[in-house]
Enzyme design. Structure first.
Site, PDB file in Angstrom:
ATOM      1  CD  GLN A 262     -51.141 110.842  78.688  1.00  0.00           C
ATOM      2  OE1 GLN A 262     -50.295 111.705  78.449  1.00  0.00           O
ATOM      3  NE2 GLN A 262     -50.817 109.654  79.170  1.00  0.00           N
ATOM      4  NE  ARG A 292     -46.158 101.462  86.528  1.00  0.00           N
ATOM      5  CZ  ARG A 292     -46.450 102.674  86.032  1.00  0.00           C
ATOM      6  NH1 ARG A 292     -47.694 103.033  85.794  1.00  0.00           N
ATOM      7  NH2 ARG A 292     -45.478 103.522  85.770  1.00  0.00           N
ATOM      8  CG  ASP A 294     -49.802 105.963  85.384  1.00  0.00           C
ATOM      9  OD1 ASP A 294     -48.601 105.709  85.241  1.00  0.00           O
ATOM     10  OD2 ASP A 294     -50.395 106.877  84.774  1.00  0.00           O
ATOM     11  CD  GLU A 336     -45.322 106.178  87.725  1.00  0.00           C
ATOM     12  OE1 GLU A 336     -44.373 106.643  87.074  1.00  0.00           O
ATOM     13  OE2 GLU A 336     -46.446 106.699  87.690  1.00  0.00           O
ATOM     14  CG  HIS A 400     -42.618 102.422  80.978  1.00  0.00           C
ATOM     15  ND1 HIS A 400     -42.763 102.112  82.313  1.00  0.00           N
ATOM     16  CD2 HIS A 400     -43.462 103.447  80.744  1.00  0.00           C
ATOM     17  CE1 HIS A 400     -43.663 102.914  82.841  1.00  0.00           C
ATOM     18  NE2 HIS A 400     -44.104 103.738  81.913  1.00  0.00           N
ATOM     19  NE  ARG A 525     -41.611 108.805  78.185  1.00  0.00           N
ATOM     20  CZ  ARG A 525     -42.867 108.913  78.627  1.00  0.00           C
ATOM     21  NH1 ARG A 525     -43.171 108.497  79.839  1.00  0.00           N
ATOM     22  NH2 ARG A 525     -43.804 109.415  77.860  1.00  0.00           N
TER      23      ARG A 525
HETATM   24  C1  GLC Z   1     -46.656 107.292  84.411  1.00  0.00           C
HETATM   25  C2  GLC Z   1     -46.123 106.397  83.323  1.00  0.00           C
HETATM   26  C3  GLC Z   1     -45.613 107.216  82.209  1.00  0.00           C
HETATM   27  C4  GLC Z   1     -46.724 108.058  81.695  1.00  0.00           C
HETATM   28  C5  GLC Z   1     -47.379 108.863  82.807  1.00  0.00           C
HETATM   29  C6  GLC Z   1     -48.713 109.365  82.379  1.00  0.00           C
HETATM   30  O1  GLC Z   1     -45.683 108.072  84.983  1.00  0.00           O
HETATM   31  O2  GLC Z   1     -45.136 105.561  83.849  1.00  0.00           O
HETATM   32  O3  GLC Z   1     -45.100 106.403  81.183  1.00  0.00           O
HETATM   33  O4  GLC Z   1     -46.212 108.941  80.739  1.00  0.00           O
HETATM   34  O5  GLC Z   1     -47.649 108.096  83.934  1.00  0.00           O
HETATM   35  O6  GLC Z   1     -49.660 108.328  82.412  1.00  0.00           O
HETATM   36  C1  GLC Z   2     -42.433 112.587  85.994  1.00  0.00           C
HETATM   37  C2  GLC Z   2     -43.500 112.121  86.870  1.00  0.00           C
HETATM   38  C3  GLC Z   2     -43.612 110.637  86.804  1.00  0.00           C
HETATM   39  C4  GLC Z   2     -43.694 110.169  85.373  1.00  0.00           C
HETATM   40  C5  GLC Z   2     -42.598 110.710  84.572  1.00  0.00           C
HETATM   41  C6  GLC Z   2     -42.811 110.327  83.138  1.00  0.00           C
HETATM   42  O1  GLC Z   2     -41.197 112.209  86.501  1.00  0.00           O
HETATM   43  O2  GLC Z   2     -43.272 112.513  88.198  1.00  0.00           O
HETATM   44  O3  GLC Z   2     -44.749 110.228  87.473  1.00  0.00           O
HETATM   45  O4  GLC Z   2     -43.580 108.792  85.327  1.00  0.00           O
HETATM   46  O5  GLC Z   2     -42.574 112.089  84.686  1.00  0.00           O
HETATM   47  O6  GLC Z   2     -41.694 110.668  82.405  1.00  0.00           O
END
Ligand code: GLC
Ligand code: GLC
Length: 650
Positions: A262, A292, A294, A336, A400, A525
């Site tokens: 990523q 949403r 992200d 988020e 999730h 998860r």
């Molecule tokens: C957000 C999503 C999480 C993902 C991360 C990277 O926090 O909810 O599942 O791993 O972003 O995209």
């Molecule tokens: C961290 C990040 C959050 C993400 C999560 C994924 O808590 O702050 O954005 O969703 O990791 O596990």
């Protein structure tokens, strides 16, 4: 001339120069005159703030004006291509901008592939969503992503192509409209902090194209990564240490906040901003009602900081918001930000994200369930729940993702709790390591250096149903179900949009099979992302089963909520209950009031009559949950995990 005089003048001058060119491009692309009039009107309204934001972010770029022009042309084209039904929805929602504050709003979230396989099959479940009362459906990431581990779809390879195993983009657009006809708004992710390393932009960067290399953060050696890492937080420490990944093919370090595949996007580059704005408008025109956003905290990097919640992150989102207002007016943003409560709040405004997850409420509901005491929850909510007008919380019990113990350390100290020790306790409790715990969770991302960890697990498993079903003890099963219903009763009544993770409504427990899949085994998860619980759904009308009891109670509460105008919007005051196990708050809208009391312990708890008289909407009260008259002249005894919603007797 002062800055505050200069910028509006510059904005007006730029717009005067740009408009004729944009109109020309619009007409050349076949746009009609009426669309242009509507577009120009909204653009004139939003332009001063959009211009100022972009000037602040990109004004020092030599080609700033070019980017402005291209952006406006893309916005105008997107508007002219916007399907008619969406333009109609824009008009309806612009006229009723508080539509999402209704007491009828009810959210659900699911993974299409895990729930039913394909978009086409999902249509068969619309009656089920209606039975639940859903008005909002978040489909987890469903776009093209790398094979194998793709972080549950959060590594996006194309924002315009649905994962072929799930369906097609045309099917998605058709589904959006079909959901809309069933009274359900579609919510999708806007994964804009990063792309997958297989996205076209990343591929071009890998092939050596300098324009696309500037889309990401690439470094030839460790100098800059080391400098940044001095102040960065590690997000997935058990996956990979640090925030950078070495790419032997490119001989470069790449910034990867999350997984190595990523790649973080570089928003200091206006081309990135513009490219993502185009993807956003594409999603909007598919029929998405809410995006949403992200991982919002991470989108801007600044050396010497933790590179989270930087001021520019807000400016970027606000600029996207202004663009949406012009080209897709009904589109809302949901933030988020799973960070400190102050930072969560900083993203919420009508000009930034109108909606936001409420991780504080989520975490502290679990905290209260473990401790049987509501002091931290009540204290935190008393000064952290109120939102600006035109904004709403998304109140959820789990997502999730993992559960992290987000609360303010000073809030904890104020009620006599040691924050560090308490987080250790909560992790031990929810991973079942604490003697007497009812929870069956798993640790997530334990960091040996800091002692930090988070928790994975489904709602039912964390609330004790898995353990209870294993024991076969009817009393334990009953208690677990009461906990599950209690938690839901709070998100259904406290103000904002309740969000249900599909499966939880029938008490779905953990699914440990993920460990046999190498692409998931390292990520706990997956234990709480099970496939559809068909057996539970089949039993949903059978009160002799746990699934049936939970489903029946939830549907009843959801309908009850929809019938109580006092539960619309977000006005909520935490009030004293004089009982450390009982959360008490008053909901009001207009002249309507409801007093809510919720017992977080497994023992009966008394509430004094004078408190009912002080905070209740009258002396003769009615508990709409148990359908029972209550007199405020007497002590009210709440049964284990009981909650009441007290209205006046009509
Ligand atoms: C957000 C999503 C999480 C993902 C991360 C990277 O926090 O909810 O599942 O791993 O972003 O995209
Ligand atoms: C961290 C990040 C959050 C993400 C999560 C994924 O808590 O702050 O954005 O969703 O990791 O596990």
């Amino acid at each position: 001339m002062h800055e505050w005089e200069r910028i509006p003048r510059e904005a007006a001058r730029s717009l005067a120069r740009l408009l004729p060119r944009v109109e020309q491009a619009f007409a050349a692309a076949g746009g009609n005159a009426a669309d242009w009039v509507a577009f120009e009107q909204r653009l004139r309204r939003e332009w001063p703030r959009l211009f100022e934001l972009l000037l602040g972010l990109y004004g020092s770029q030599y080609d700033f004006f070019y980017h402005l022009e291209q952006l406006l042309i893309a916005m105008a084209q997107s508007w002219s291509e916007r399907p008619l039904w969406l333009k109609q929805r824009d008009a309806v929602r612009e006229a009723d901008s508080e539509w999402f504050q209704s007491e009828r709003m009810m959210g659900g979230v699911l993974y299409v592939d895990r729930f039913c396989g394909t978009l086409n099959r999902l249509r068969e479940f619309i009656p089920y969503f209606n039975e639940l009362g859903l008005t909002y459906l978040h489909l987890m990431p469903l776009f093209a992503a790398p094979e194998g581990n793709n972080d549950g779809g959060y590594a996006v390879s194309s924002y315009r192509e649905v994962n072929p195993q799930i369906g097609t983009t045309a099917e998605l657009a058709a589904l959006a409209q079909e959901l809309d006809r069933a009274g359900i708004s579609l919510v999708l992710d806007f994964v804009f902090n990063h792309t997958s390393d297989e996205h076209e932009w990343a591929r071009r960067a890998q092939a050596g194209d300098p324009d696309y290399q500037e889309f990401y953060f690439l470094f030839p050696d460790r100098t800059m990564p080391d400098a940044y890492e001095r102040t960065l937080r590690e997000i997935f420490p058990t996956v990979r240490r640090g925030s950078f990944t070495w790419r032997p093919d490119m001989q470069r370090w790449v910034w990867t906040t999350f997984n190595s595949f990523q790649w973080d996007l570089n928003y200091a580059n206006p081309a990135v901003f513009r490219a993502m704005a185009a993807e956003m408008l594409f999603l909007a025109n598919l029929g998405v009602a809410v995006l949403r956003l992200d991982a919002v905290p991470f989108i801007w990097k600044r050396l010497g900081t933790n590179c989270e919640n930087q001021p520019e992150a807000h400016q970027i989102i606000q600029a996207f918001n202004a663009i949406a207002r012009v080209a897709a007016p009904a589109l809302l943003f949901k933030s988020e930000a799973i960070v400190h409560p102050d930072d969560v709040l900083s993203y919420i405004s009508p000009h930034e994200c109108q909606l936001s997850y409420n991780p504080l409420l989520m975490a502290l509901l679990w905290e209260s369930l473990a401790t049987r005491e509501v002091k931290l929850l009540a204290h935190s909510l008393s000064h952290r729940f109120r939102l600006p007008a035109g904004c709403a919380w998304i109140n959820y019990l789990r997502s999730h993702d993992d559960i992290g113990w987000t609360f303010d350390d000073n809030d904890a100290r104020a009620v006599g709790i040691d924050p560090w020790g308490h987080r250790q306790f909560l992790n031990a409790f929810y991973t079942g390591r604490f003697t007497g715990s009812f929870a069956r969770g798993l640790p997530f991302q334990e960091n040996p250096d800091t002692g930090d960890a988070r928790v994975s697990g489904t709602l039912a498993s964390l609330a004790g149903l898995e353990q209870a079903l294993g024991s076969g003890d009817p009393q334990m099963i009953d208690t677990a179900i009461r906990r599950i219903v209690l938690l839901h009763s709070v998100i259904l009544s406290i103000g904002g949009i309740p969000l249900l993770y599909l499966g939880d409504e029938v008490g779905t427990v953990n699914d440990y099979s993920y460990v046999t899949d190498p692409s998931k085994a390292v990520d706990s998860r997956w234990v709480h992302r099970p496939t559809r619980n068909q057996a539970g759904m089949d039993h949903r009308h059978d009160p002799a089963t746990a699934s049936g009891r939970i489903f029946g109670e939830l549907v009843r509460l959801i309908r009850l909520r929809a019938s109580l105008p006092a539960l619309r919007d977000g006005a909520m005051d935490v009030v004293r209950s004089d009982n450390r196990h009982v959360l008490a708050y008053v909901r009001r809208a207009g002249s309507q009031r409801v007093l809510v009391l919720a017992n977080f312990s497994e023992y009966p708890q008394p509430i004094a009559g004078n408190l009912l008289r002080m905070y209740g909407p009258g002396v003769e009260l009615f508990d709409v949950v148990a359908e029972r008259a209550i007199s405020a002249n007497e002590v009210l005894v709440l049964q284990p995990y009981q909650f009441v919603w007290l209205t006046p007797v009509w």
